[in-house]
Design a protein around this motif. Structure first.
Motif, short mmCIF file in Angstrom:
data_model
loop_
_atom_site.label_atom_id
_atom_site.label_comp_id
_atom_site.label_asym_id
_atom_site.label_seq_id
_atom_site.Cartn_x
_atom_site.Cartn_y
_atom_site.Cartn_z
N TRP A 38 -5.47 6.03 3.61
CA TRP A 38 -4.73 5.16 2.81
C TRP A 38 -3.74 5.95 2.04
O TRP A 38 -3.83 6.95 1.37
N ILE A 39 -2.70 5.33 2.30
CA ILE A 39 -1.32 5.96 1.32
C ILE A 39 -0.77 4.90 0.76
O ILE A 39 -0.52 3.91 1.04
N ARG A 40 -0.56 5.27 -0.75
CA ARG A 40 -0.24 4.44 -1.67
C ARG A 40 0.93 4.88 -2.69
O ARG A 40 0.25 6.10 -3.04
N TYR A 41 1.88 4.42 -2.86
CA TYR A 41 2.68 5.00 -3.79
C TYR A 41 3.21 3.90 -4.84
O TYR A 41 4.00 3.26 -4.35
N ASN A 42 3.00 4.29 -6.06
CA ASN A 42 3.58 3.71 -7.34
C ASN A 42 3.94 2.12 -7.17
O ASN A 42 4.99 1.73 -7.55
N GLY A 43 3.10 1.48 -6.52
CA GLY A 43 3.38 0.05 -6.50
C GLY A 43 4.78 -0.07 -5.27
O GLY A 43 5.11 -1.18 -5.01
#
Lengths: 473, 473
Positions: free
Chosen positions: B197-202
Motif C-alpha cells: 500500500w503506497i499512498r501519498y498526500n492525495g
C-alpha cells in the motif's frame, strides 16, 4: 527580544506544520495576542511542598506569570499566566489499569511541554492516556485564554479561548472557543465552537451545541487573538484585584478559614467571605462576599460573587457563579457561567450537576431542582423544559433528544461516571479530611507550600526569556 | 533472569494496553518467540565514526546482537539482533520543510526506543514525521523477524514478520506479515498480510494484495511467534555463515573491493565475489558468488546469490536475489524475493523497478523488460501481463486495475517519486562518489568505523539485561 521573537517563529512553524492541514494559521495570533512587554512584567513561580517531588527543567522558554507544582519539563515554549498543576502526577511504582490490563509506572510521571504556547491556560494532570503513563504530554499546542487542558495529551492541538479538553488524547485537532471535549482518542478533528461532547468507550455519548449566534455575546476572538464578549469583560474588569497579590513576594494569608481548609495566597478574597472546614480556594480564584460551606472548593480561574455554597460544592476550573445558592454537593462544571442578577437569583438543588460549559443568564429567577442535571443556554425558567432533567430520568434513559442536546447509550453509566468523578474530586481535594493520612487531599497537602520566584532577562537579546535551569532531580 | 522476565511483562502490558482494542495479544509471542538463553549469547555493538555524533543511552534493556550507529536512546526494551541505523539522523540547525512550511532543528535528532520488542528488525531513520523532527520515535512497538521500520514513527504498532513500514507515522496499528505500508499518517488501522500500500498526500494510491493462500508457502507465524515457510528456511539455512563473524572481536576485512567501496566486517561474502567501486555491502548482508557493479548496494538482511549487478543497482533491506541479472540502475524493493532456479534465470532490464515485497518464483525463465515496474507474485512469464508495465505507461496513467493491483491518481507523480527516491538512495550511499566532500555517502563515511562491544550480565537476577549506560553526550 530577538530570542523571544525567534522562539515565537519556531513555535509558529511547528504548529503550522502540524495544523495548517486542519485549516488553521497561528502566525497572526502568536504575533499579536500578547504585547511583548507583558512577557517582562510577571514572574514565574513554583511551589515547594513535601508532598510533591521537586523536579523542574526549563529550557529555551518564556514563562511569565506561570505557576508550577509537581515534576515539569518545559522546552521551547511560551507560557503566559498559566497554571501547570501537577498535584495528581502518578508516581514510580503506581499501578494503572486500562480496560482490565495493568501496568506499573517505571518513573515518576512528568508534565512535558514542548513547542507550545499557552495563554492563561489551566493544565491539570490527572491523565488517562495509555500510551506512556510516565509522561503527560503537551506538544505543538496553542491554548488560548482561559482554556483548560485537563488530563489530556495534546499533540498538535489548537484550543480556542474558554475551550476545555478533558480526559482525552488528541492528535492534530482544532477545538473551537467554548467547546468542551471529553471523548477519548481523537485524531484530525475540528470541534465546533460551543459544542459540548462527552463520549465514553462506546458506552454513551452526550452532545450539545450552542444555537448559532448565542456565543458571540459571551466570547469571540478575532484573527489576532484579541477577545471580546461578556466572559472576557467579566475577567478583565477584575484583573486589577490580582495586582497586589502578584506584586508581593509573600502575599498576606487569609485569616479565619475553617480547620483543614486552604486558601491560596494567590487567590483574591474580597468583602465578607466565610470559608468552611476542608474547603479549598485555589490560586487565581476570585471570591467576593460569599459563604463557602465545609468541603467546598473554588478551583483555578473561578469567580464567585454574592453566593452561598451549602457544603461539598465543586466549582470546576474557570466557572463563574454570581448571585447563586448551591445546595449540598452540587457540581458546577468547567467554565460554566451562572449569572444571577440579584442575591439568590439562581438556586441549584442538592446533588445536582451543572454540566461543563453551561450558561445560565436570565432576568428572572432560575431554580434548578435537586438531583438534576442542567446544560446549555438557559435564559428563563421555561428553558429548563429542554435543558434540564432529573438524574433518575437520565439513569433510565437510552436515546434522548431535547432541544439541541442528544444522548445515546447507557444513561445509568453516564450518571454513575459523573457521580464517581464528583467523589474523586472531593476526595482528591481533601473535602472529607478527618485527621487521618488517607483522607488528606490538596487542601491539606498544599498547606505548607512555599513559593519560589523566577524572573526573565530584562534586557539584551534574551529579554523576556528565562534562563535554562534544572531544579531538583 | 527475573529482571528480564519483569521487562517482558512490562512490555507486554504496555503493548496490550494499546493494541488489545485492535485485536492483538502479544503475551504468548513475548513469552516464547526467543528462548531466554539466546539473550545471553550475542553481544551488542555500536559503531564509532567521525561522521556520526557519538551519543547512546541504554537503560533497563536487553540488547542482544544489536547494532547501533548514531544517536540512540533505548529504555525498557528488548532488542534482539536488530540494526538501529542512525546514519541519516538530522542535525541541529538543519532546516526541514513540510508542505512548504520550514522549521529548523533545535537539537540533533535522536532515535528513541521505549517499551518495545524488536526481533531481527531493521530500523532506518530517514524520518518524515512533522510532529517533532528532533525525535524518531519507536514506542510500545513489537516488530517481528525481518521487519523493517523505515523512517516511520511507531506508537503502539505490531509488525508481523517480513512486514515493512516506510516513511509513515503510525499510531495503534497492526501490520500483517509481509505487508508493506507507505501511507502517511495512520491511526487504528489493521493492514492485512501481504498488502502493498503506497499512498501519498492525495496525489496517488497504489494497492496490491497477495491472492489468498499464496503467502503461507513463503511465510507464516504461529501464535507463539514461531516462523515457517520459504523465507524463513532461506535465512535459517544460512545463519551459521554469520557465526564466525559474530564470534570474532575484529572480523577479517574483505579484500579486493573497488575504490570508495565499503564491505561491512559484519557482512558474509562467500565464494567468488567482485565488489565494484563505490559499492556498499552493509552489515548482515549475505553475498555469494556474485558480481557487484560500481555503485551497487546490498542493504542489511539482503541475500544475493549467483547474481550479476551491472552497476548502480539497489537491493533494499531484506531483499533476496538469486540467479538473477540486474541491468543498470535497477531497484529491488524491500524484502522482495527473486528466486531464479539456475544462472540468469531472472533478468531485469535497466532502469526498472521491482516493487517492495514482490515475489518472482518460477520454474521457467523470467525477463522483466527495461524501464518497467513489476509487482506481486510472478510465477511465469505470462503473469507479467497483469503484474508488470512500462514506466512510460504508468506515467501516463490515472486509474488502473490489473489483476490484484489498483492504482488511482497521478501516475507521473508516482513514477517521479520512485525515481527521486532511487537517486536519493544512490547519493546517500555514496554511489556517485568522485573524491569530493559532497559526493561522500554511507560507503565512504563508514570506511573507518570501529566497533565497540557491550555484553549482558551473565548471571544473577540481571542475567540477560545490559547495564545502564550513557556513551558520549
Amino acid at each position: 527580544m530577538e530570542k523571544l521573537e525567534e522562539l515565537l517563529t519556531h513555535i509558529t512553524s511547528r504548529i503550522n506544520i502540524n495544523l495548517k492541514p486542519m485549516g488553521i494559521d497561528v502566525e497572526p495570533i502568536l504575533k499579536n495576542a500578547i504585547p511583548r512587554e507583558r512577557h517582562l512584567l510577571y514572574y514565574a513561580f513554583y511551589a515547594l511542598t513535601t508532598d510533591h517531588p521537586l523536579s523542574f527543567r526549563f529550557t529555551n522558554s518564556s514563562l511569565g506569570g506561570t505557576y508550577f507544582l509537581g515534576k515539569t519539563l518545559v522546552d521551547r515554549s511560551v507560557l503566559y499566566k498559566s497554571d501547570i498543576r501537577g498535584d495528581e502526577l502518578k508516581r514510580k511504582g503506581d499501578v494503572v489499569e486500562f480496560d482490565g490490563i495493568k501496568t506499573k509506572l517505571f518513573y515518576n510521571e512528568v508534565i512535558r511541554i514542548i513547542n507550545s504556547y499557552l495563554v492563561k491556560t489551566l493544565v491539570h494532570n490527572y491523565s488517562h492516556n495509555p500510551e506512556i503513563p510516565e509522561v503527560f504530554k503537551i506538544l505543538n499546542t496553542v491554548a488560548m485564554h482561559y482554556s483548560n487542558i485537563h488530563g489530556t495529551t495534546t499533540e498538535g492541538v489548537f484550543l480556542g479561548p474558554f475551550a476545555t479538553v478533558d480526559f482525552s488524547y488528541m492528535h492534530n485537532c482544532v477545538v473551537g472557543e467554548y467547546a468542551y471535549v471529553q471523548a477519548g482518542d481523537l485524531s484530525r478533528q475540528v470541534i465546533e465552537p460551543g459544542r459540548v461532547w462527552i463520549r465514553y468507550n462506546g458506552l454513551f455519548e452526550f452532545n450539545y451545541i450552542y444555537p448559532e449566534g448565542v456565543l458571540k455575546k459571551y466570547i469571540s476572538m478575532d484573527e489576532n487573538g484579541s477577545l471580546s464578549g461578556e466572559f472576557f469583560d467579566h475577567v478583565d474588569e477584575r484583573k486589577e484585584d490580582f495586582l497586589p497579590i502578584y506584586s508581593s513576594i509573600s502575599p498576606e494569608p487569609f485569616e479565619g478559614k475553617g480547620d483543614g481548609a486552604y486558601v491560596s495566597p494567590y487567590a483574591v478574597l474580597k468583602g465578607n467571605c466565610t470559608i468552611g472546614d476542608n474547603a479549598l480556594v485555589a490560586q487565581r480564584a476570585h471570591v467576593e462576599d460569599s459563604v463557602f460551606g465545609n468541603g467546598s472548593n473554588a478551583q483555578e480561574n473561578c469567580y464567585i460573587m454574592n453566593s452561598v455554597y451549602e457544603g461539598l460544592d465543586i466549582t470546576a476550573h474557570g466557572a463563574k457563579v454570581i448571585n447563586t445558592r448551591l445546595g449540598n454537593k452540587v457540581f458546577v462544571g468547567f467554565n460554566s457561567f451562572l449569572h444571577g442578577k440579584k442575591p439568590e437569583h439562581i438556586t441549584v438543588g442538592r446533588n445536582s450537576i451543572v454540566m461543563p460549559h453551561t450558561i445560565i443568564d436570565s432576568d428572572e429567577p432560575i431554580a434548578i431542582p435537586e438531583n438534576s442535571m442542567v446544560w446549555g443556554h438557559v435564559t428563563c425558567q421555561a428553558d429548563l423544559a429542554t435543558q434540564c432533567m432529573t438524574l433518575d430520568a437520565m439513569s433510565a434513559a437510552t436515546d434522548i433528544t431535547m432541544g439541541n442536546m442528544t444522548f445515546k447509550g447507557d444513561g445509568k453509566a453516564f450518571v454513575d461516571a459523573f457521580r464517581e468523578r464528583i467523589e474523586h474530586i472531593l476526595e482528591a481535594n481533601g473535602a472529607y479530611y478527618n485527621g487521618t493520612e488517607n483522607t488528606r487531599g490538596h487542601a491539606q497537602k498544599t498547606q505548607d507550600a512555599c513559593f519560589n520566584i523566577l524572573q526573565p532577562f530584562q534586557s539584551g537579546p534574551e529579554q523576556g526569556m528565562y534562563p535554562s535551569m534544572t531544579i531538583g532531580d
